[in-house]
Design an enzyme around this catalytic site. Structure first.
Site, PDB file in Angstrom:
ATOM      1  N   ASP A 198       0.869  -1.446   0.168  1.00 24.85           N
ATOM      2  CA  ASP A 198       0.335   0.091  -0.065  1.00 24.85           C
ATOM      3  C   ASP A 198       1.152   1.335   0.096  1.00 24.85           C
ATOM      4  O   ASP A 198       0.642   2.457  -0.469  1.00 24.85           O
ATOM      5  CB  ASP A 198      -0.976   0.007   1.086  1.00 24.85           C
ATOM      6  N   CYS A 247       1.454  -7.410   5.604  1.00 24.49           N
ATOM      7  CA  CYS A 247       0.525  -6.268   5.903  1.00 24.49           C
ATOM      8  C   CYS A 247      -0.851  -6.531   4.912  1.00 24.49           C
ATOM      9  O   CYS A 247      -1.293  -7.611   5.348  1.00 24.49           O
ATOM     10  CB  CYS A 247       1.101  -6.118   3.565  1.00 24.49           C
ATOM     11  N   ASP A 248      -1.733  -4.854   4.145  1.00 20.41           N
ATOM     12  CA  ASP A 248      -2.709  -4.636   4.573  1.00 20.41           C
ATOM     13  C   ASP A 248      -3.721  -5.611   3.904  1.00 20.41           C
ATOM     14  O   ASP A 248      -4.734  -5.782   5.104  1.00 20.41           O
ATOM     15  CB  ASP A 248      -3.296  -3.479   4.166  1.00 20.41           C
ATOM     16  N   LYS A 249      -3.808  -5.982   2.913  1.00 14.02           N
ATOM     17  CA  LYS A 249      -4.685  -6.753   2.980  1.00 14.02           C
ATOM     18  C   LYS A 249      -4.528  -7.855   2.434  1.00 14.02           C
ATOM     19  O   LYS A 249      -5.888  -8.821   2.043  1.00 14.02           O
ATOM     20  CB  LYS A 249      -5.292  -6.578   0.962  1.00 14.02           C
ATOM     21  N   CYS A 263       5.063  -2.624   8.110  1.00 14.24           N
ATOM     22  CA  CYS A 263       5.978  -0.986   8.685  1.00 14.24           C
ATOM     23  C   CYS A 263       5.162  -0.711  10.186  1.00 14.24           C
ATOM     24  O   CYS A 263       4.771  -1.427  10.738  1.00 14.24           O
ATOM     25  CB  CYS A 263       5.024   0.232   7.822  1.00 14.24           C
ATOM     26  N   GLU A 294      -6.594   4.536  -0.415  1.00 15.19           N
ATOM     27  CA  GLU A 294      -6.088   5.135   0.984  1.00 15.19           C
ATOM     28  C   GLU A 294      -5.877   6.771   0.816  1.00 15.19           C
ATOM     29  O   GLU A 294      -5.263   6.693  -0.172  1.00 15.19           O
ATOM     30  CB  GLU A 294      -5.067   4.337   2.221  1.00 15.19           C
ATOM     31  N   SER A 311      -5.078   5.036   5.387  1.00 11.32           N
ATOM     32  CA  SER A 311      -3.790   3.872   6.009  1.00 11.32           C
ATOM     33  C   SER A 311      -3.882   4.335   7.179  1.00 11.32           C
ATOM     34  O   SER A 311      -4.379   4.728   8.219  1.00 11.32           O
ATOM     35  CB  SER A 311      -2.688   4.433   5.136  1.00 11.32           C
TER      36      SER A 311
END
Length: 550
Positions: A81, A122-124, A194, A442, A467
């Site tokens: 992202d 990670c995000d997704k 992150c 985002e 985010s």
């Protein structure tokens, strides 16, 4: 364990052709009788959170084999992202969640795997993996790849948000290009997700609290040898889950989802967890609503002051005892439920040690008395909007101001960086929802620019999303979105917008007659679409339903 799903591809004389292909892989006679365990590995070399997953997957394979299973590895896509942020690429991020869930389902069902290990970060990626797990309902254990170590300049811990906010500081003239370059080179020192409690790490914490990963998994840094050990143990646990028939739907229930929400509120996690937990609940056929988030938020204090809203990184949380230690603090609030480890939530909590009460605060001395997220309702968002209240200064929890309307993130970003936005304004970024963008991108570039430029009294509202690195008065997931004619589509420049986080309200202060006239002349913004985005826009639900595809 009497009958295996994989017997459908390997048992009986009529399966000789299937076995022949399996033998081409090197499968032995002994292994033909063992559980077949799929490994969904999101390894790639474009996402920092994924570039070490090949090594973790090797350890998972060892654990499966040692426990008497046969590992079969396959790939899963992953989008970073941060790299996709601020341009057209961001529209593809949320749709990738559905692709990940679909691809894992296809592999599991076509090959009749008995069990599954999901290796991702990670995000997704992790949400998509959880969606696939509850959809297929084969015994599954998740190992999340772990957070990146903090960057550092002159003794100050750094994360990606510092770089995004640095862009705004350069625009405001408070940071030089040279200093930004130095920051850029120091902030992200290696592999891992992150560093702060952004979406990737929040979802890792949710996965552990749900009971779908082993105790301690979420916070162990990517580069720590403990991550290799827990990957091996995850492989072993997957075989045990098959033998004991511990299925995802026996773990992911209404009560375990509520436990995850409690953890989210205590940590002050990303707003994206609302989308993802709703999506997982939908796939698991568990009734979960936005009202559940508000109800739980009132019960659970915010006790961990994590980046980006606070000073503590994931490394600090890990050193303080990780998610088991937070469970220990919250034990009286958490239902005692089973996990893939074989231990219950309370057993994990009882065995945990809280090593730092500054990082994991006492319940009677919280960061905030209520949870870190709020769902707002009102005439601007009849079906809800989401805000990370833990990251909003209390002095702006109640705000009324004139709307500055932008049809998309790019013009809003330009106005922020050129200081055309005035203190007191309410910036509306619309047509960035699930259908309208499409893909609900985002807005970390825009939200970080507001902070970096130095605005103190500007609220940002969007039908897109943020985010986990976002901080400040930023309200997203407005539903219904502009593309389907929600009230946000009818806002004009200068309209008064009232936000009250204390009362969980968000209102467009325009009379009904005026809004009806605007609605009568409204036409949706159309965009030329093809491929994935065209299909996504036709089938995606609204944000309050998790932006799942139907």
């Amino acid at each position: 364990m009497t009958e295996l799903r994989s017997d459908r591809i390997k048992k009986g004389y009529e399966r000789a052709p299937n076995r022949s292909l399996l033998r081409a892989l090197g499968v032995t006679d002994r292994e033909m009788a063992q559980p077949f365990i799929g490994i969904a590995n999101a390894y790639n070399t474009i996402v920092p959170g994924h570039m070490h997953l090949r090594q973790l997957s090797e350890r998972v394979r060892e654990g499966i084999a040692a426990a008497g299973g046969v590992p079969f590895e396959f790939g899963v896509i992953g989008i970073c992202d941060g790299i996709a942020m601020g341009h057209e690429g961001m529209r593809y991020s949320l749709p990738s969640r559905e692709n990940i869930a679909d691809s894992i389902e296809l592999m599991v069902q076509a090959h009749r795997f008995d069990g599954l290990v999901c290796v991702g970060t990670c995000d997704k990626i992790v949400p998509g993996m959880l969606m696939a797990a509850v959809r297929t309902n084969v015994p599954t254990v998740v190992v999340t790849g772990g957070p990146m170590l903090p960057g550092n300049i002159e003794g100050k811990d750094l994360s990606l948000t510092d770089v995004f906010e640095g862009v705004g500081k350069v625009a405001a003239g408070t940071m030089s290009d040279e200093s930004l370059k130095e920051l850029e080179c120091c902030a992200m020192p290696g592999c891992g997700s992150c560093q702060g409690l952004y979406t990737a790490n929040t979802m890792a914490c949710m996965t552990e609290t749900l009971g779908m990963s082993l105790p301690g998994c979420a916070t162990i840094p990517a580069v720590d040898a403990a991550k290799l050990r827990i990957a091996r143990e995850t492989g072993e646990a997957a075989v045990a889950a098959v033998k004991q028939n511990i299925t995802p739907r026996s773990i992911v229930t209404k009560k375990s989802l509520e436990n995850a929400i409690r953890m989210d509120m205590a940590l002050g996690g990303s707003t994206n967890t609302v989308l993802h937990l709703m999506a997982v609940a939908t796939e698991a056929e568990v009734p979960l609503t936005l009202e559940d988030f508000n109800r739980i938020a009132e019960e659970i204090p915010h006790i961990c002051y994590m980046q980006p809203s606070g000073p503590y990184s994931m490394q600090a949380l890990n050193r303080a005892g990780g998610i088991p230690a937070v469970m220990k603090r919250l034990e009286k609030y958490l239902d005692d439920l089973p996990t893939v480890s074989g231990k219950t939530i309370h057993q994990i909590a009882d065995a945990a040690v809280i090593r730092n009460e500054e990082v994991i605060k006492r319940l009677d001395a919280p960061v905030n008395a209520a949870g870190g997220l709020k769902i707002l309702f009102g005439s601007l968002a009849p079906d809800g909007a989401v805000v990370k209240c833990a990251a909003v200064p209390k002095e702006i929890w109640k705000h009324t101001g004139p709307a500055r309307v932008f049809d998309g993130e790019e013009p809003a970003m330009a106005a922020i960086l050129s200081r055309q936005v005035k203190e007191g304004d309410v910036v509306i970024i619309r047509n960035e929802g699930p259908r309208g963008a499409p893909g609900m991108p985002e807005m970390l570039a825009a939200t970080s620019a507001l902070v970096g430029v130095g605005y103190k009294d500007v609220v940002l509202i969007t039908d897109g999303r943020f985010s986990g690195g976002t901080r400040g008065p930023c309200i997203g997931h407005v539903a219904p979105e502009a593309a389907v004619g929600g009230p946000i589509a009818l806002v004009h420049d200068g309209d008064k917008i009232a936000v009250d986080l204390f009362e969980k309200k968000i209102d467009l202060l325009v009379d009904a007659q005026t809004l009806a006239a605007r609605k009568a002349s409204w036409k949706p913004v159309t965009k030329p679409l093809s491929g994935v985005l065209a299909r996504y826009a036709r089938t995606v639900e609204q944000a309050n339903l998790g932006a799942v595809q139907r």
